[in-house]
Design a protein around this motif. Structure first.
Motif, PDB file in Angstrom:
ATOM      1  N   THR A  19       0.853  -1.188   0.000  1.00 11.53           N
ATOM      2  CA  THR A  19       0.000   0.000   0.000  1.00 11.53           C
ATOM      3  C   THR A  19       0.889   1.238   0.000  1.00 11.53           C
ATOM      4  O   THR A  19       2.094   1.131   0.217  1.00 11.53           O
ATOM      5  CB  THR A  19      -0.954   0.004   1.218  1.00 11.53           C
ATOM      6  N   ASP A  20       0.316   2.373  -0.237  1.00 12.78           N
ATOM      7  CA  ASP A  20       1.082   3.616  -0.191  1.00 12.78           C
ATOM      8  C   ASP A  20       1.420   3.951   1.259  1.00 12.78           C
ATOM      9  O   ASP A  20       0.563   3.867   2.140  1.00 12.78           O
ATOM     10  CB  ASP A  20       0.291   4.769  -0.794  1.00 12.78           C
ATOM     11  N   VAL A  21       2.661   4.341   1.485  1.00 11.59           N
ATOM     12  CA  VAL A  21       3.107   4.741   2.824  1.00 11.59           C
ATOM     13  C   VAL A  21       2.827   6.228   2.988  1.00 11.59           C
ATOM     14  O   VAL A  21       3.277   7.048   2.197  1.00 11.59           O
ATOM     15  CB  VAL A  21       4.612   4.449   3.018  1.00 11.59           C
ATOM     16  N   ALA A  22       2.067   6.548   4.034  1.00 11.44           N
ATOM     17  CA  ALA A  22       1.724   7.945   4.300  1.00 11.44           C
ATOM     18  C   ALA A  22       2.648   8.570   5.325  1.00 11.44           C
ATOM     19  O   ALA A  22       2.879   9.771   5.312  1.00 11.44           O
ATOM     20  CB  ALA A  22       0.282   8.045   4.788  1.00 11.44           C
ATOM     21  N   GLU A  23       3.195   7.732   6.220  1.00  7.29           N
ATOM     22  CA  GLU A  23       4.038   8.248   7.297  1.00  7.29           C
ATOM     23  C   GLU A  23       5.029   7.178   7.732  1.00  7.29           C
ATOM     24  O   GLU A  23       4.709   5.999   7.748  1.00  7.29           O
ATOM     25  CB  GLU A  23       3.151   8.642   8.480  1.00  7.29           C
ATOM     26  N   ILE A  32      11.927   1.094  12.539  1.00  4.28           N
ATOM     27  CA  ILE A  32      11.137   2.040  11.768  1.00  4.28           C
ATOM     28  C   ILE A  32       9.824   1.371  11.369  1.00  4.28           C
ATOM     29  O   ILE A  32       9.810   0.217  10.947  1.00  4.28           O
ATOM     30  CB  ILE A  32      11.901   2.473  10.498  1.00  4.28           C
ATOM     31  N   VAL A  33       8.718   2.111  11.493  1.00  4.22           N
ATOM     32  CA  VAL A  33       7.404   1.598  11.126  1.00  4.22           C
ATOM     33  C   VAL A  33       6.818   2.493  10.037  1.00  4.22           C
ATOM     34  O   VAL A  33       6.845   3.719  10.151  1.00  4.22           O
ATOM     35  CB  VAL A  33       6.465   1.579  12.350  1.00  4.22           C
ATOM     36  N   ASP A  34       6.315   1.876   8.974  1.00  4.46           N
ATOM     37  CA  ASP A  34       5.626   2.600   7.911  1.00  4.46           C
ATOM     38  C   ASP A  34       4.131   2.447   8.111  1.00  4.46           C
ATOM     39  O   ASP A  34       3.631   1.337   8.350  1.00  4.46           O
ATOM     40  CB  ASP A  34       6.007   2.046   6.535  1.00  4.46           C
ATOM     41  N   LEU A  35       3.403   3.572   8.007  1.00  6.19           N
ATOM     42  CA  LEU A  35       1.956   3.585   8.202  1.00  6.19           C
ATOM     43  C   LEU A  35       1.257   4.028   6.924  1.00  6.19           C
ATOM     44  O   LEU A  35       1.777   4.851   6.171  1.00  6.19           O
ATOM     45  CB  LEU A  35       1.587   4.552   9.328  1.00  6.19           C
ATOM     46  N   ASP A  36       0.046   3.498   6.722  1.00  8.19           N
ATOM     47  CA  ASP A  36      -0.746   3.934   5.573  1.00  8.19           C
ATOM     48  C   ASP A  36      -1.563   5.177   5.941  1.00  8.19           C
ATOM     49  O   ASP A  36      -1.411   5.728   7.037  1.00  8.19           O
ATOM     50  CB  ASP A  36      -1.627   2.792   5.056  1.00  8.19           C
ATOM     51  N   HIS A  37      -2.452   5.598   5.069  1.00  3.00           N
ATOM     52  CA  HIS A  37      -3.242   6.820   5.284  1.00  3.00           C
ATOM     53  C   HIS A  37      -4.235   6.683   6.436  1.00  3.00           C
ATOM     54  O   HIS A  37      -4.716   7.681   6.964  1.00  3.00           O
ATOM     55  CB  HIS A  37      -3.982   7.213   4.003  1.00  3.00           C
ATOM     56  N   GLU A  38      -4.529   5.442   6.847  1.00  2.00           N
ATOM     57  CA  GLU A  38      -5.453   5.205   7.956  1.00  2.00           C
ATOM     58  C   GLU A  38      -4.717   4.971   9.272  1.00  2.00           C
ATOM     59  O   GLU A  38      -5.331   4.669  10.285  1.00  2.00           O
ATOM     60  CB  GLU A  38      -6.354   4.017   7.640  1.00  2.00           C
ATOM     61  N   ALA A  43       4.538  -1.793   7.156  1.00  2.00           N
ATOM     62  CA  ALA A  43       5.891  -2.362   7.096  1.00  2.00           C
ATOM     63  C   ALA A  43       6.673  -1.999   8.360  1.00  2.00           C
ATOM     64  O   ALA A  43       6.392  -0.983   8.995  1.00  2.00           O
ATOM     65  CB  ALA A  43       6.635  -1.872   5.869  1.00  2.00           C
ATOM     66  N   ILE A  44       7.629  -2.864   8.682  1.00  2.00           N
ATOM     67  CA  ILE A  44       8.517  -2.646   9.828  1.00  2.00           C
ATOM     68  C   ILE A  44       9.944  -2.922   9.369  1.00  2.00           C
ATOM     69  O   ILE A  44      10.199  -3.909   8.675  1.00  2.00           O
ATOM     70  CB  ILE A  44       8.176  -3.586  10.992  1.00  2.00           C
ATOM     71  N   THR A  45      10.880  -2.079   9.768  1.00  2.00           N
ATOM     72  CA  THR A  45      12.300  -2.256   9.453  1.00  2.00           C
ATOM     73  C   THR A  45      13.083  -2.358  10.753  1.00  2.00           C
ATOM     74  O   THR A  45      12.911  -1.530  11.643  1.00  2.00           O
ATOM     75  CB  THR A  45      12.836  -1.066   8.628  1.00  2.00           C
ATOM     76  N   PHE A  46      13.933  -3.385  10.839  1.00  2.00           N
ATOM     77  CA  PHE A  46      14.806  -3.580  11.989  1.00  2.00           C
ATOM     78  C   PHE A  46      16.259  -3.442  11.543  1.00  2.00           C
ATOM     79  O   PHE A  46      16.724  -4.227  10.710  1.00  2.00           O
ATOM     80  CB  PHE A  46      14.636  -4.978  12.600  1.00  2.00           C
ATOM     81  N   GLU A  47      16.957  -2.448  12.060  1.00  2.00           N
ATOM     82  CA  GLU A  47      18.398  -2.321  11.825  1.00  2.00           C
ATOM     83  C   GLU A  47      19.126  -3.206  12.844  1.00  2.00           C
ATOM     84  O   GLU A  47      18.599  -3.480  13.922  1.00  2.00           O
ATOM     85  CB  GLU A  47      18.835  -0.868  11.983  1.00  2.00           C
ATOM     86  N   HIS A  48      20.339  -3.647  12.517  1.00  2.00           N
ATOM     87  CA  HIS A  48      21.122  -4.547  13.372  1.00  2.00           C
ATOM     88  C   HIS A  48      20.300  -5.794  13.700  1.00  2.00           C
ATOM     89  O   HIS A  48      20.245  -6.255  14.836  1.00  2.00           O
ATOM     90  CB  HIS A  48      21.588  -3.846  14.654  1.00  2.00           C
ATOM     91  N   ALA A  49      19.647  -6.327  12.695  1.00  2.00           N
ATOM     92  CA  ALA A  49      18.683  -7.409  12.859  1.00  2.00           C
ATOM     93  C   ALA A  49      19.285  -8.679  13.457  1.00  2.00           C
ATOM     94  O   ALA A  49      18.634  -9.343  14.262  1.00  2.00           O
ATOM     95  CB  ALA A  49      18.031  -7.737  11.525  1.00  2.00           C
TER      96      ALA A  49
END
Length: 65
Positions: A19-23, A32-38, A43-49
Motif C-alpha cells: 500500500t502507499d506509505v503515508a508516514e 522504523i514503522v511505515d503507516l498507511d493513510h489510515e 511495514a517494519i524495518t529492523f536495523e542490526h537485525a
C-alpha cells in the motif's frame, strides 16, 4: 506479505501489505514503522537485525482456522 533480509546492512524488512506509505515513524533508533493513510502498519524495518532477532532460525507456519 514479504520478508527481506539484507545481509550487507544487517537489515530486516517486513512488508505486511502493499500500500502507499503515508508516514514513517522511528520507534527507536533501530526500528522504523511505515503507516498507511489510515494509520495502519504496513511495514517494519529492523536495523542490526542479527543482534535483535533470530534471523538464522526463521521459519514460517500457516495455521488453519
Amino acid at each position: 506479505m514479504k520478508i527481506k533480509y539484507f545481509q550487507d546492512s544487517d537489515t530486516l524488512y517486513i512488508e505486511l501489505r502493499v500500500t502507499d506509505v503515508a508516514e514513517t515513524r522511528d520507534l527507536d533508533e533501530n526500528t522504523i514503522v511505515d503507516l498507511d493513510h489510515e494509520g495502519q502498519i504496513c511495514a517494519i524495518t529492523f536495523e542490526h537485525a542479527s543482534q535483535r532477532t533470530d534471523i538464522p532460525d526463521f521459519s514460517f507456519e500457516q495455521v488453519a482456522a
